[in-house]
Motif scaffolding. Structure first.
Motif, PDB file in Angstrom:
ATOM      1  N   GLY A  88       0.827  -1.201   0.000  1.00  0.00           N
ATOM      2  CA  GLY A  88       0.000   0.000   0.000  1.00  0.00           C
ATOM      3  C   GLY A  88       0.857   1.245   0.000  1.00  0.00           C
ATOM      4  O   GLY A  88       1.992   1.247   0.482  1.00  0.00           O
ATOM      5  N   VAL A  89       0.302   2.305  -0.541  1.00  0.00           N
ATOM      6  CA  VAL A  89       1.019   3.585  -0.597  1.00  0.00           C
ATOM      7  C   VAL A  89       1.175   4.163   0.810  1.00  0.00           C
ATOM      8  O   VAL A  89       2.202   4.761   1.144  1.00  0.00           O
ATOM      9  N   TYR A  90       0.149   3.970   1.649  1.00  0.00           N
ATOM     10  CA  TYR A  90       0.224   4.497   3.013  1.00  0.00           C
ATOM     11  C   TYR A  90       1.068   3.574   3.893  1.00  0.00           C
ATOM     12  O   TYR A  90       0.961   2.348   3.808  1.00  0.00           O
ATOM     13  N   GLU A 132      -0.667   0.869   5.758  1.00  0.00           N
ATOM     14  CA  GLU A 132      -1.067  -0.296   4.956  1.00  0.00           C
ATOM     15  C   GLU A 132       0.068  -1.320   4.920  1.00  0.00           C
ATOM     16  O   GLU A 132      -0.173  -2.528   4.977  1.00  0.00           O
ATOM     17  N   LEU A 155       4.597  -0.672  -2.461  1.00  0.00           N
ATOM     18  CA  LEU A 155       3.641   0.433  -2.399  1.00  0.00           C
ATOM     19  C   LEU A 155       2.385   0.177  -3.237  1.00  0.00           C
ATOM     20  O   LEU A 155       1.265   0.379  -2.767  1.00  0.00           O
ATOM     21  N   THR A 156       2.574  -0.229  -4.468  1.00  0.00           N
ATOM     22  CA  THR A 156       1.443  -0.215  -5.412  1.00  0.00           C
ATOM     23  C   THR A 156       0.965  -1.619  -5.790  1.00  0.00           C
ATOM     24  O   THR A 156       1.740  -2.582  -5.804  1.00  0.00           O
ATOM     25  N   LEU A 157      -0.323  -1.664  -6.155  1.00  0.00           N
ATOM     26  CA  LEU A 157      -0.881  -2.899  -6.704  1.00  0.00           C
ATOM     27  C   LEU A 157      -0.140  -3.294  -7.984  1.00  0.00           C
ATOM     28  O   LEU A 157       0.045  -4.477  -8.264  1.00  0.00           O
ATOM     29  N   GLU A 158       0.272  -2.294  -8.745  1.00  0.00           N
ATOM     30  CA  GLU A 158       0.980  -2.578  -9.989  1.00  0.00           C
ATOM     31  C   GLU A 158       2.282  -3.352  -9.722  1.00  0.00           C
ATOM     32  O   GLU A 158       2.598  -4.334 -10.397  1.00  0.00           O
ATOM     33  N   LYS A 188      -7.591  -5.166  -4.073  1.00  0.00           N
ATOM     34  CA  LYS A 188      -7.488  -4.735  -2.673  1.00  0.00           C
ATOM     35  C   LYS A 188      -8.912  -4.729  -2.136  1.00  0.00           C
ATOM     36  O   LYS A 188      -9.787  -4.029  -2.654  1.00  0.00           O
ATOM     37  N   VAL A 236     -10.432  -0.632   0.431  1.00  0.00           N
ATOM     38  CA  VAL A 236      -9.539   0.449   0.003  1.00  0.00           C
ATOM     39  C   VAL A 236      -9.675   1.634   0.956  1.00  0.00           C
ATOM     40  O   VAL A 236     -10.803   2.111   1.180  1.00  0.00           O
ATOM     41  N   PRO A 237      -8.560   2.093   1.538  1.00  0.00           N
ATOM     42  CA  PRO A 237      -8.660   3.222   2.467  1.00  0.00           C
ATOM     43  C   PRO A 237      -8.812   4.566   1.758  1.00  0.00           C
ATOM     44  O   PRO A 237      -7.932   5.423   1.818  1.00  0.00           O
ATOM     45  N   VAL A 238      -9.942   4.729   1.085  1.00  0.00           N
ATOM     46  CA  VAL A 238     -10.301   6.007   0.474  1.00  0.00           C
ATOM     47  C   VAL A 238     -11.610   6.453   1.121  1.00  0.00           C
ATOM     48  O   VAL A 238     -12.595   5.704   1.068  1.00  0.00           O
TER      49      VAL A 238
HETATM   50  N1  LIG Z   1      -2.659   3.140  -9.403  1.00  0.00           N
HETATM   51  C1  LIG Z   1      -2.662   3.000  -8.044  1.00  0.00           C
HETATM   52  N2  LIG Z   1      -3.179   3.967  -7.307  1.00  0.00           N
HETATM   53  C2  LIG Z   1      -3.180   3.858  -5.963  1.00  0.00           C
HETATM   54  C3  LIG Z   1      -2.666   2.713  -5.336  1.00  0.00           C
HETATM   55  C4  LIG Z   1      -2.130   1.698  -6.152  1.00  0.00           C
HETATM   56  O1  LIG Z   1      -1.647   0.653  -5.683  1.00  0.00           O
HETATM   57  N3  LIG Z   1      -2.142   1.875  -7.503  1.00  0.00           N
HETATM   58  N4  LIG Z   1      -2.724   2.611  -3.976  1.00  0.00           N
HETATM   59  C5  LIG Z   1      -3.222   3.566  -3.214  1.00  0.00           C
HETATM   60  C6  LIG Z   1      -3.321   3.400  -1.757  1.00  0.00           C
HETATM   61  O2  LIG Z   1      -2.455   2.397  -1.313  1.00  0.00           O
HETATM   62  C7  LIG Z   1      -4.799   3.045  -1.548  1.00  0.00           C
HETATM   63  O3  LIG Z   1      -4.944   1.893  -0.815  1.00  0.00           O
HETATM   64  C8  LIG Z   1      -5.598   4.131  -0.915  1.00  0.00           C
HETATM   65  O4  LIG Z   1      -5.272   5.412  -1.230  1.00  0.00           O
HETATM   66  C9  LIG Z   1      -3.701   4.824  -3.780  1.00  0.00           C
HETATM   67  N5  LIG Z   1      -3.695   4.853  -5.204  1.00  0.00           N
END
Ligand SMILES: Nc1nc2c(c(=O)[nH]1)N=C([C@H](O)[C@@H](O)CO)CN2
Length: 120
Positions: free
Chosen positions: A17-19, A22, A71-74, A99, A102-104
């Motif tokens: 996760g970006v945070y 997470e 950090l990212t799903l990618e 995910k 999602v913490p949004v």
């Molecule tokens: N393209 C992406 N955008 C975001 C990701 C991601 O992995 N790929 N992750 C986040 C945060 O980890 C998300 O859980 C909540 O903001 C944000 N954007």
């Protein structure tokens, strides 16, 4: 791709996760992956050694989830494809990583990325 093995609903706890929280606490992900392989040999012989055991891929991703930090799903999806390729070699692969929570703020759904290697 005419024939394939599809694995769906593989739930994994991973630190992605970006945070920072997470990555510190971890969270649930749900994976689906597909192996684009000819199933004819196993279908005719009923001998799994002539084909691809989906259990090996599941076990590899369960093991990977214990140590992955990113950090990212990618980037997670890239590591998943690497792990499946290490298992099965350079075959056509597809993966979808979701995910689950999602913490949004104000968003109650899930988010997924899908990736392919040598597919189509
Ligand atoms: N393209 C992406 N955008 C975001 C990701 C991601 O992995 N790929 N992750 C986040 C945060 O980890 C998300 O859980 C909540 O903001 C944000 N954007």
């Amino acid at each position: 791709m005419t024939e394939a093995i599809h694995v769906r609903g593989l739930r994994l706890w991973a630190h992605v996760g970006v945070y920072e929280q997470e990555r510190r606490h971890g969270q649930w992900f749900e994976l689906a992956f597909s192996l684009g392989v000819d199933l004819g040999a196993v279908a005719r012989s009923d001998d799994l050694s002539q084909g691809f055991d989906y259990g090996r891929g599941i076990a590899a991703l369960q093991e990977q989830a214990r140590t992955v930090r990113c950090l990212t799903l990618e980037h997670y999806s890239e590591q998943i494809l690497d792990a499946l390729e290490a298992c099965y070699g350079p075959i056509p692969l597809a993966v979808e990583v979701s995910k689950c929570q999602v913490p949004v703020p104000g968003f109650d759904g899930s988010v997924a990325v899908s990736r392919r290697r040598r597919w189509g």
